[in-house]
Write an enzyme that holds these catalytic residues in place. Sequence first.
Site, short mmCIF file in Angstrom:
data_model
loop_
_atom_site.label_atom_id
_atom_site.label_comp_id
_atom_site.label_asym_id
_atom_site.label_seq_id
_atom_site.Cartn_x
_atom_site.Cartn_y
_atom_site.Cartn_z
N LYS A 49 0.86 -1.28 0.05
CA LYS A 49 -0.12 0.18 -0.03
C LYS A 49 0.73 1.24 -0.09
O LYS A 49 1.92 1.19 0.09
CB LYS A 49 -0.78 -0.07 1.32
N TYR A 268 15.23 30.41 10.16
CA TYR A 268 14.05 30.93 10.40
C TYR A 268 14.00 31.07 11.92
O TYR A 268 14.35 30.13 12.63
CB TYR A 268 12.67 30.12 10.02
#
Length: 388
Positions: A49, A268
């Site tokens: 999957k 940041y």
Amino acid sequence: MPDTEPLIEEADPFDIAPVRLTVDLTALAENWVELSKRSGRARTGAVVKADAYGLGIEDCGLTLYEAGARDFFVAAASEGATLRAYAPDARIFVLSGIWPGQERLFLEHDLVPVLASEEQMTHWMSLIAEVGAYPCAVQVDTGFNRLGLSFDDAMALAQDVSRPTSFDPVLLLSHLHTADAADAEATRNQLDLFQQVSSAFEGVESSLSASAGIFLGPRYHFDLTRPGIALYGGKASLAMERPLRTVATAEARIVQIRDAKAGETVSYGGTHRLLRDSRLAVASVGYADGYMRSLSGSGVPLRNGTAGGAAAAFGGYKLPVLGRITMDLTVFDATDLPSGALRTGDYVELVGPNMPLDDVAEAGGTIGYELLTGFGLRYERRYTGDEV
Ligand SMILES: *Cc1c(COP(=O)(O)O)cnc(C)c1O
């Protein structure tokens, strides 16, 4: 002819990609063979999957098929349709079951729905009344409280003499919720309930264990096991001494190397202040590539107070992430490397043989499954090794 460098060069996309993923198909095949041994007398399936846990359902599916897998599990019918071309005579189970409107997709690609609710069961019974017998699987919930018929409904179905004769379940399955912890009481309870359902559906094959369950021993194996993460080199369980062979290597390209002074900050928020003069390596990978912000070296509120962040590997060294990971870029500390060892254009290893998947995941407060399936479309993929 002038011997100047041509201005426009052709390069192999893999050699210049911002981020790239190498999938070792030999290791994948060997892991399946190993899990097949560990599954004893049970057959061993393969869970593919989410695009084979992010590694590519086509190549991984074919490799697993050639290694010997004949029972595949996908989450969505569309994944099953893709897999069919690579696993021509395999049984492909669709874990999310079937919904009205998907009938043709199932029939065309010979997919087996895993029926997991009363609603789906009702739809299925009216469908087979129309089209005749068609194989299905039935999922029973034994304590996970996710998908599946309740224990009582499953027992009632097994004993229902009025059910259509065209009802043809080929597999009964359930899923363990704490198989990764050794011998938990909850796991033994699930085993006990599943054994009862399994005996009630006489002549129908049963499957209980995913990767972790395989390591709980023969009582948990039933007729078919369903490994996923262990195939792809992840650690599924404390009972595994270590993961099987490494399958995935993720790398990012260094786009700039810069020197910075002690006292300056990085990325940041300026959450990392340099304690020494440093050499910084800026790599073209960020949270948009599944290199999650929670792997940052600092500045992640939810992880404040705990030890910091992920690292990349290069030439036998570990390069810690400094400050916050941004959308497309991450800054690594290359100060400890010999001068000139790392250059612009080189690749650092984010995950792979020198930087174990599960360790990186843990640094970001998650599990290998999430990290693997998060590697996205920007990765240039290369498949190595022969199918066994
Ligand atoms: C995902 C899944 C598996 C495989 O689990 P792993 O822990 O990756 O081995 C098996 N069965 C079901 C029902 C699943 O959803």
